[in-house]
Write a protein that holds these residues in place. Structure first.
Motif, PDB file in Angstrom:
ATOM      1  N   ILE A   2       0.839  -1.192   0.000  1.00  0.00           N
ATOM      2  CA  ILE A   2       0.000   0.000   0.000  1.00  0.00           C
ATOM      3  C   ILE A   2       0.880   1.250   0.000  1.00  0.00           C
ATOM      4  N   ARG A   3       0.499   2.210  -0.846  1.00  0.00           N
ATOM      5  CA  ARG A   3       1.106   3.544  -0.805  1.00  0.00           C
ATOM      6  C   ARG A   3       0.063   4.520  -0.275  1.00  0.00           C
ATOM      7  N   TYR A  43       4.918   3.682   2.646  1.00  0.00           N
ATOM      8  CA  TYR A  43       4.657   2.395   2.029  1.00  0.00           C
ATOM      9  C   TYR A  43       4.622   1.313   3.109  1.00  0.00           C
ATOM     10  N   PRO A  46      -0.739  -3.979   3.935  1.00  0.00           N
ATOM     11  CA  PRO A  46      -2.023  -3.625   4.548  1.00  0.00           C
ATOM     12  C   PRO A  46      -1.999  -3.918   6.046  1.00  0.00           C
ATOM     13  N   THR A  68      -4.987   6.585  -0.960  1.00  0.00           N
ATOM     14  CA  THR A  68      -4.415   5.248  -0.791  1.00  0.00           C
ATOM     15  C   THR A  68      -4.444   4.510  -2.113  1.00  0.00           C
ATOM     16  N   THR A  69      -3.307   3.942  -2.513  1.00  0.00           N
ATOM     17  CA  THR A  69      -3.237   3.176  -3.750  1.00  0.00           C
ATOM     18  C   THR A  69      -2.435   1.906  -3.514  1.00  0.00           C
ATOM     19  N   GLU A  70      -2.703   0.885  -4.323  1.00  0.00           N
ATOM     20  CA  GLU A  70      -1.900  -0.332  -4.292  1.00  0.00           C
ATOM     21  C   GLU A  70      -0.741  -0.179  -5.263  1.00  0.00           C
ATOM     22  N   ASP A  73       4.539  -5.370  -6.472  1.00  0.00           N
ATOM     23  CA  ASP A  73       5.441  -6.001  -5.517  1.00  0.00           C
ATOM     24  C   ASP A  73       6.887  -5.564  -5.696  1.00  0.00           C
ATOM     25  N   TRP A  75       7.951  -2.582  -5.788  1.00  0.00           N
ATOM     26  CA  TRP A  75       8.037  -1.172  -5.408  1.00  0.00           C
ATOM     27  C   TRP A  75       9.395  -0.827  -4.785  1.00  0.00           C
TER      28      TRP A  75
END
Length: 279
Positions: A2-3, A43, A46, A68-70, A73, A75
């Motif tokens: 999550i960002r 970052y 969840p 909030t954004t996803e 992997d 990142w």
């Protein structure tokens, strides 16, 4: 992954950042947006990122929005690609640990995951440029670094021969990061760090050379409160938008006899070299 992004008005950015670091001590990502807005992002998996109500309280009246954004992997790898080495003044090579060193320059290695300040931001680069100029003039320490963050300015000053340096910051994580980065750079004998609240702690730790990469409200607070122990002969002030520089220069000239000797800007941010007249 999550960002979580918090967007706030620029004039409140540093105060909000201090609160956010209490919720996300591993550090935040900073970006300048249009319309005088600064974005801070954290970052995490969840359930491990800060709760939305806590972020809203931390940002207070400065809050513009929270998003909030996803993220993919990979990142962490892409985050590393965001941080690039910076060459300053033809003398300093400021880089994260995973980038290749330069044998022809003084190395300042800073882990951007620990605390605010990596050398890439315009205000930090401008401060480093002025430090290089001071070193070339034969200036010396001792020095104090107000709001030391990751310790990049303190470490650079020490490597340029402008130490010893006392770094102070309100955040425990910044004090720890400065000490760890100083050790990693081999200057832990010249750089130490302590907690100090520039808003509420009274006169700031003084020294012949003071570095203050702070936003306008904190710079004006330092000008009002003054300095303990030693009055600065030279003060490097940054964290300023170009149109804010005259006000801050005037405050230090009026209250402390530190007059503008040099000004740098990158079109948006400005840095001041303020000095006491000789004699």
């Amino acid at each position: 992954m999550i960002r979580l992004a918090v967007r706030v008005r620029r004039e409140h950015a540093e105060l909000v950042l201090a609160e956010l670091l209490e919720l996300a001590p591993s550090g935040v990502e900073e970006a300048e947006l249009e319309g005088g807005v600064v974005e801070y992002a954290v970052y995490g998996p969840p359930g491990e990122v800060p709760d939305l109500p806590d972020l809203q309280v931390a940002a207070g009246d400065a809050l513009v929005e929270v998003e909030t954004t996803e993220v993919a992997d990979d990142w962490a790898d892409r985050w590393r690609q965001f941080h690039k080495p910076v060459v300053v003044g033809g003398r300093l090579h400021v880089r994260p640990p995973w980038c290749t060193p330069r044998e022809d320059l003084l190395e300042v290695v800073v882990d951007p995951g620990q605390a605010f300040g990596t050398g890439a931001h315009g205000t930090t680069r401008l401060c480093l440029e002025l430090l290089c100029e001071l070193a070339a003039e034969g200036a010396g320490g001792p020095a104090s670094d107000l709001g030391c963050g990751s310790g990049v300015l303190a470490i650079a000053a020490a490597k340029l021969g402008l130490g010893p340096v006392l770094g102070v910051d309100h955040e425990r994580e910044s004090v720890t990061a400065t000490a760890e980065n100083a050790q990693a750079n081999g200057v832990d004998d010249l750089v130490r760090a302590e907690r100090f609240d520039l808003l509420r702690g009274g006169p700031a730790p003084g020294a012949p050379l003071v570095l203050a990469n702070l936003l306008r409200p904190l710079l004006l607070a330092v000008a009002r409160a003054g300095f303990q122990d030693a009055q600065p002969r030279v003060l490097v002030a940054s964290g300023l938008l170009v149109h804010e520089a005259d006000e801050v220069a005037g405050a230090f000239a009026q209250r402390h006899g530190l007059h503008e000797r040099r000004r740098l800007d990158d079109g948006e941010w400005a840095a001041l070299l303020l000095a006491r007249p000789a004699g």
